[in-house]
Design a protein around this motif. Structure first.
Motif, PDB file in Angstrom:
ATOM      1  N   ASP A  70       0.860  -1.183   0.000  1.00 15.02           N
ATOM      2  CA  ASP A  70       0.000   0.000   0.000  1.00 15.02           C
ATOM      3  C   ASP A  70       0.899   1.237   0.000  1.00 15.02           C
ATOM      4  OD1 ASP A  70      -1.686   2.125   0.549  1.00 15.02           O
ATOM      5  OD2 ASP A  70      -2.757   1.096   2.167  1.00 15.02           O
ATOM      6  N   PRO A  71       0.834   2.094  -1.027  1.00 12.72           N
ATOM      7  CA  PRO A  71       1.714   3.275  -1.070  1.00 12.72           C
ATOM      8  C   PRO A  71       1.593   4.159   0.165  1.00 12.72           C
ATOM      9  CG  PRO A  71       0.630   2.959  -3.183  1.00 12.72           C
ATOM     10  CD  PRO A  71      -0.017   1.991  -2.229  1.00 12.72           C
ATOM     11  N   ALA A  72       0.411   4.191   0.771  1.00 10.72           N
ATOM     12  CA  ALA A  72       0.209   5.016   1.958  1.00 10.72           C
ATOM     13  C   ALA A  72       0.877   4.425   3.190  1.00 10.72           C
ATOM     14  CB  ALA A  72      -1.289   5.189   2.222  1.00 10.72           C
ATOM     15  N   LYS A  73       1.184   3.112   3.147  1.00  7.06           N
ATOM     16  CA  LYS A  73       1.836   2.443   4.273  1.00  7.06           C
ATOM     17  C   LYS A  73       3.312   2.166   4.005  1.00  7.06           C
ATOM     18  CE  LYS A  73      -2.184   0.046   6.244  1.00  7.06           C
ATOM     19  NZ  LYS A  73      -2.678  -1.251   6.768  1.00  7.06           N
ATOM     20  N   ASP A  74       3.761   2.540   2.839  1.00  5.59           N
ATOM     21  CA  ASP A  74       5.123   2.260   2.410  1.00  5.59           C
ATOM     22  C   ASP A  74       6.105   3.102   3.219  1.00  5.59           C
ATOM     23  OD1 ASP A  74       7.357   1.542   0.973  1.00  5.59           O
ATOM     24  OD2 ASP A  74       6.806   2.662  -0.835  1.00  5.59           O
ATOM     25  N   ALA A  75       6.931   2.456   4.051  1.00  2.28           N
ATOM     26  CA  ALA A  75       7.806   3.199   4.949  1.00  2.28           C
ATOM     27  C   ALA A  75       9.125   3.609   4.318  1.00  2.28           C
ATOM     28  CB  ALA A  75       8.079   2.366   6.204  1.00  2.28           C
TER      29      ALA A  75
ATOM     30  N   ALA B  62       7.553   6.174  -8.675  1.00  3.66           N
ATOM     31  CA  ALA B  62       7.085   6.994  -9.797  1.00  3.66           C
ATOM     32  C   ALA B  62       6.857   8.432  -9.349  1.00  3.66           C
ATOM     33  CB  ALA B  62       5.806   6.405 -10.379  1.00  3.66           C
ATOM     34  N   LYS B  63       6.271   8.605  -8.175  1.00  3.57           N
ATOM     35  CA  LYS B  63       6.056   9.948  -7.642  1.00  3.57           C
ATOM     36  C   LYS B  63       7.386  10.674  -7.421  1.00  3.57           C
ATOM     37  CE  LYS B  63       1.626   9.259  -5.225  1.00  3.57           C
ATOM     38  NZ  LYS B  63       0.973   9.296  -3.896  1.00  3.57           N
ATOM     39  N   LEU B  64       8.370   9.943  -6.926  1.00  4.31           N
ATOM     40  CA  LEU B  64       9.686  10.528  -6.689  1.00  4.31           C
ATOM     41  C   LEU B  64      10.293  11.026  -7.992  1.00  4.31           C
ATOM     42  CD1 LEU B  64      12.085  11.086  -4.790  1.00  4.31           C
ATOM     43  CD2 LEU B  64      12.819   8.724  -5.153  1.00  4.31           C
ATOM     44  N   VAL B  65      10.217  10.208  -9.028  1.00  3.44           N
ATOM     45  CA  VAL B  65      10.760  10.579 -10.336  1.00  3.44           C
ATOM     46  C   VAL B  65      10.027  11.802 -10.903  1.00  3.44           C
ATOM     47  CG1 VAL B  65      11.031   9.834 -12.736  1.00  3.44           C
ATOM     48  CG2 VAL B  65      11.574   8.257 -10.876  1.00  3.44           C
TER      49      VAL B  65
ATOM     50  N   GLY C  22       8.668  14.140  -9.190  1.00  2.00           N
ATOM     51  CA  GLY C  22       8.788  15.309  -8.329  1.00  2.00           C
ATOM     52  C   GLY C  22       7.542  15.592  -7.519  1.00  2.00           C
ATOM     53  N   ASP C  23       6.730  14.572  -7.305  1.00  4.42           N
ATOM     54  CA  ASP C  23       5.491  14.707  -6.540  1.00  4.42           C
ATOM     55  C   ASP C  23       5.822  14.784  -5.049  1.00  4.42           C
ATOM     56  OD1 ASP C  23       3.040  14.272  -5.181  1.00  4.42           O
ATOM     57  OD2 ASP C  23       2.241  13.105  -6.856  1.00  4.42           O
ATOM     58  N   ASP C  24       5.360  15.843  -4.391  1.00  3.78           N
ATOM     59  CA  ASP C  24       5.663  16.039  -2.968  1.00  3.78           C
ATOM     60  C   ASP C  24       5.071  14.965  -2.069  1.00  3.78           C
ATOM     61  OD1 ASP C  24       7.153  18.328  -3.427  1.00  3.78           O
ATOM     62  OD2 ASP C  24       5.431  19.677  -3.196  1.00  3.78           O
ATOM     63  N   SER C  25       4.091  14.215  -2.562  1.00  4.51           N
ATOM     64  CA  SER C  25       3.468  13.184  -1.724  1.00  4.51           C
ATOM     65  C   SER C  25       4.247  11.873  -1.726  1.00  4.51           C
ATOM     66  CB  SER C  25       2.025  12.924  -2.188  1.00  4.51           C
ATOM     67  OG  SER C  25       2.000  12.299  -3.462  1.00  4.51           O
ATOM     68  N   ALA C  26       5.348  11.795  -2.465  1.00  7.58           N
ATOM     69  CA  ALA C  26       6.149  10.570  -2.503  1.00  7.58           C
ATOM     70  C   ALA C  26       6.745  10.269  -1.138  1.00  7.58           C
ATOM     71  CB  ALA C  26       7.264  10.697  -3.536  1.00  7.58           C
ATOM     72  N   VAL C  27       6.735   8.991  -0.763  1.00  6.49           N
ATOM     73  CA  VAL C  27       7.485   8.537   0.409  1.00  6.49           C
ATOM     74  C   VAL C  27       8.872   8.165  -0.085  1.00  6.49           C
ATOM     75  CG1 VAL C  27       7.649   6.845   2.266  1.00  6.49           C
ATOM     76  CG2 VAL C  27       5.397   7.660   1.523  1.00  6.49           C
ATOM     77  N   CYS C  28       9.873   8.907   0.331  1.00  5.63           N
ATOM     78  CA  CYS C  28      11.223   8.719  -0.187  1.00  5.63           C
ATOM     79  C   CYS C  28      11.985   7.672   0.625  1.00  5.63           C
ATOM     80  CB  CYS C  28      11.980  10.043  -0.140  1.00  5.63           C
ATOM     81  SG  CYS C  28      11.207  11.354  -1.120  1.00  5.63           S
TER      82      CYS C  28
ATOM     83  N   PRO D  44      17.785   7.789  -5.687  1.00  2.38           N
ATOM     84  CA  PRO D  44      16.744   8.673  -5.141  1.00  2.38           C
ATOM     85  C   PRO D  44      17.290   9.967  -4.557  1.00  2.38           C
ATOM     86  CG  PRO D  44      17.049   6.747  -3.733  1.00  2.38           C
ATOM     87  CD  PRO D  44      17.798   6.487  -4.997  1.00  2.38           C
ATOM     88  N   LEU D  45      18.468   9.910  -3.950  1.00  2.00           N
ATOM     89  CA  LEU D  45      19.053  11.130  -3.402  1.00  2.00           C
ATOM     90  C   LEU D  45      19.302  12.147  -4.510  1.00  2.00           C
ATOM     91  CD1 LEU D  45      20.286  12.864  -1.204  1.00  2.00           C
ATOM     92  CD2 LEU D  45      22.438  11.596  -1.505  1.00  2.00           C
ATOM     93  N   GLY D  46      19.823  11.681  -5.639  1.00  9.64           N
ATOM     94  CA  GLY D  46      20.051  12.587  -6.754  1.00  9.64           C
ATOM     95  C   GLY D  46      18.769  13.242  -7.231  1.00  9.64           C
ATOM     96  N   LEU D  47      17.696  12.457  -7.288  1.00  4.45           N
ATOM     97  CA  LEU D  47      16.408  13.003  -7.712  1.00  4.45           C
ATOM     98  C   LEU D  47      15.891  14.042  -6.712  1.00  4.45           C
ATOM     99  CD1 LEU D  47      14.707   9.692  -8.912  1.00  4.45           C
ATOM    100  CD2 LEU D  47      15.480  11.580 -10.365  1.00  4.45           C
ATOM    101  N   MET D  48      16.094  13.769  -5.430  1.00  4.35           N
ATOM    102  CA  MET D  48      15.632  14.706  -4.400  1.00  4.35           C
ATOM    103  C   MET D  48      16.414  16.019  -4.462  1.00  4.35           C
ATOM    104  SD  MET D  48      15.145  11.987  -1.263  1.00  4.35           S
ATOM    105  CE  MET D  48      14.408  13.149  -0.100  1.00  4.35           C
ATOM    106  N   LEU D  49      17.722  15.928  -4.681  1.00 10.15           N
ATOM    107  CA  LEU D  49      18.532  17.141  -4.779  1.00 10.15           C
ATOM    108  C   LEU D  49      18.231  17.905  -6.068  1.00 10.15           C
ATOM    109  CD1 LEU D  49      21.978  15.848  -3.459  1.00 10.15           C
ATOM    110  CD2 LEU D  49      20.249  17.163  -2.221  1.00 10.15           C
ATOM    111  N   LEU D  50      17.980  17.162  -7.140  1.00 11.80           N
ATOM    112  CA  LEU D  50      17.610  17.794  -8.405  1.00 11.80           C
ATOM    113  C   LEU D  50      16.324  18.594  -8.253  1.00 11.80           C
ATOM    114  CD1 LEU D  50      18.561  17.917 -11.395  1.00 11.80           C
ATOM    115  CD2 LEU D  50      17.025  15.993 -11.837  1.00 11.80           C
ATOM    116  N   LYS D  51      15.369  18.050  -7.495  1.00 11.61           N
ATOM    117  CA  LYS D  51      14.104  18.757  -7.254  1.00 11.61           C
ATOM    118  C   LYS D  51      14.339  20.056  -6.480  1.00 11.61           C
ATOM    119  CE  LYS D  51       9.347  17.907  -5.732  1.00 11.61           C
ATOM    120  NZ  LYS D  51       9.153  19.143  -4.970  1.00 11.61           N
ATOM    121  N   ARG D  52      15.421  20.067  -5.694  1.00  8.39           N
ATOM    122  CA  ARG D  52      15.773  21.274  -4.934  1.00  8.39           C
ATOM    123  C   ARG D  52      16.739  22.171  -5.724  1.00  8.39           C
ATOM    124  NH1 ARG D  52      15.407  20.348   0.819  1.00  8.39           N
ATOM    125  NH2 ARG D  52      16.560  22.310   1.035  1.00  8.39           N
TER     126      ARG D  52
END
Length: 285
Positions: free
Chosen positions: A110-115, A124-127, A129-135, A170-178
């Motif tokens: 469940d994406p909502a329970k994904d820790a 997919a959300k992370l890629v 740039g969706d703020d609701s992604a669990v990173c 994922p870290l690269g994607l997060m920094l790219l978003k910033r």
């Protein structure tokens, strides 16, 4: 001499905010930790999680499954745990024992329970740039540490040594978003020191003890923030990917091993669990 980033304090600050918000809500967030077998490294990780969650006023339910469990039995048990309404988030200890495939479990999470960003939906959300992604917890831990250290990510040259699914990518994607300019280095990179030239942020997550030495450190930008994600052992002692004595004179800010990123990672796991239990509430405000 570089400033040592106090990652332990950074993690403690977040845990206190989690504890405050969950106490006010009257809800105790629950993490399901699913472990197949009893690998010593998994057991050590489990102890660390329990300790962090206890400090944050939260609960960990451990589901220990026999290492000889069949794929079908594993999927059935995982779905049962995943569907339990009393559980707010779920963490599967990986890698699984030989012969078991984690991919069907990732798909059914469940994406909502994904820790820890196991679900393809969160990836997919992370890629996107969706703020609701669990990173992934460790990748997010690095970003939180950079913010705690007042490192300006916007426009920075960020070099990441490592391209794993759980940290480097994922870290690269997060920094790219910033708005950082991101360079990934890896085992096939011909001249890592050339790629690190003028790095404002240097992150090593390659898993090789003391791989990052003076040859790389001397080309980074003055005032560079150096984050060591490595967790290696030499002679029974933990050490990072940095040769700390070689890197520290060139960095503006630096993390240590132990007492660095690892101190924050389990706290991010607790944060994700609290966010799943209290949707719509800004835990860190």
């Amino acid at each position: 001499m570089a400033e040592i980033i106090n990652c332990v304090q950074a993690a403690s600050d977040i845990r206190e905010k989690i504890k405050e918000k969950t106490s006010l809500s009257g809800i105790t967030p629950v993490l399901a930790a699913v472990r197949v077998g009893a690998d010593p490294s998994d057991l050590a990780y489990e102890r660390g999680i329990k300790n962090t969650f206890e400090k944050a006023g939260m609960e960990v339910r451990v589901f220990e499954l026999d290492e000889n469990i069949s794929q079908q039995q594993l999927e059935e048990k995982y779905m049962q745990i995943n569907s339990d309404p009393s559980i707010h988030s779920i963490l599967l200890f990986r890698p699984l024992p030989s012969g078991l495939d984690e991919r069907p479990l990732a798909a059914m999470t469940d994406p909502a329970k994904d820790a820890d960003c196991m679900s393809p939906v969160n990836w997919a959300k992370l890629v996107m740039g969706d703020d609701s992604a669990v990173c992934p917890c460790t990748a997010e831990a690095v970003v939180r540490i950079l913010d705690f250290a007042n490192t300006d990510i916007n426009g920075a040259n960020a070099v990441i040594i490592g391209r794993s699914q759980v940290i480097g990518k994922p870290l690269g994607l997060m920094l790219l978003k910033r708005n950082a300019t991101v360079t990934w280095c890896h085992s096939r990179t011909k001249d890592i020191s050339l790629q690190c030239r003028n790095a404002d942020i240097l992150v090593s997550a390659c898993g090789r003890a003391r791989m990052i030495g003076e040859d790389i450190a001397r080309v980074i930008s003055s005032g560079c923030t150096a984050i060591d994600v490595g967790m290696n052992f030499e002679g029974g002692k933990m050490c990072g990917d940095f040769d700390f004595e070689a890197v520290e004179p060139y960095a503006g800010k630096i993390t240590t091993v132990p007492g660095g990123v690892g101190s924050m990672t389990n706290t991010i796991l607790a944060l994700h669990t609290a966010q799943a239990a209290l949707p719509g509430i800004d835990i860190l405000s």
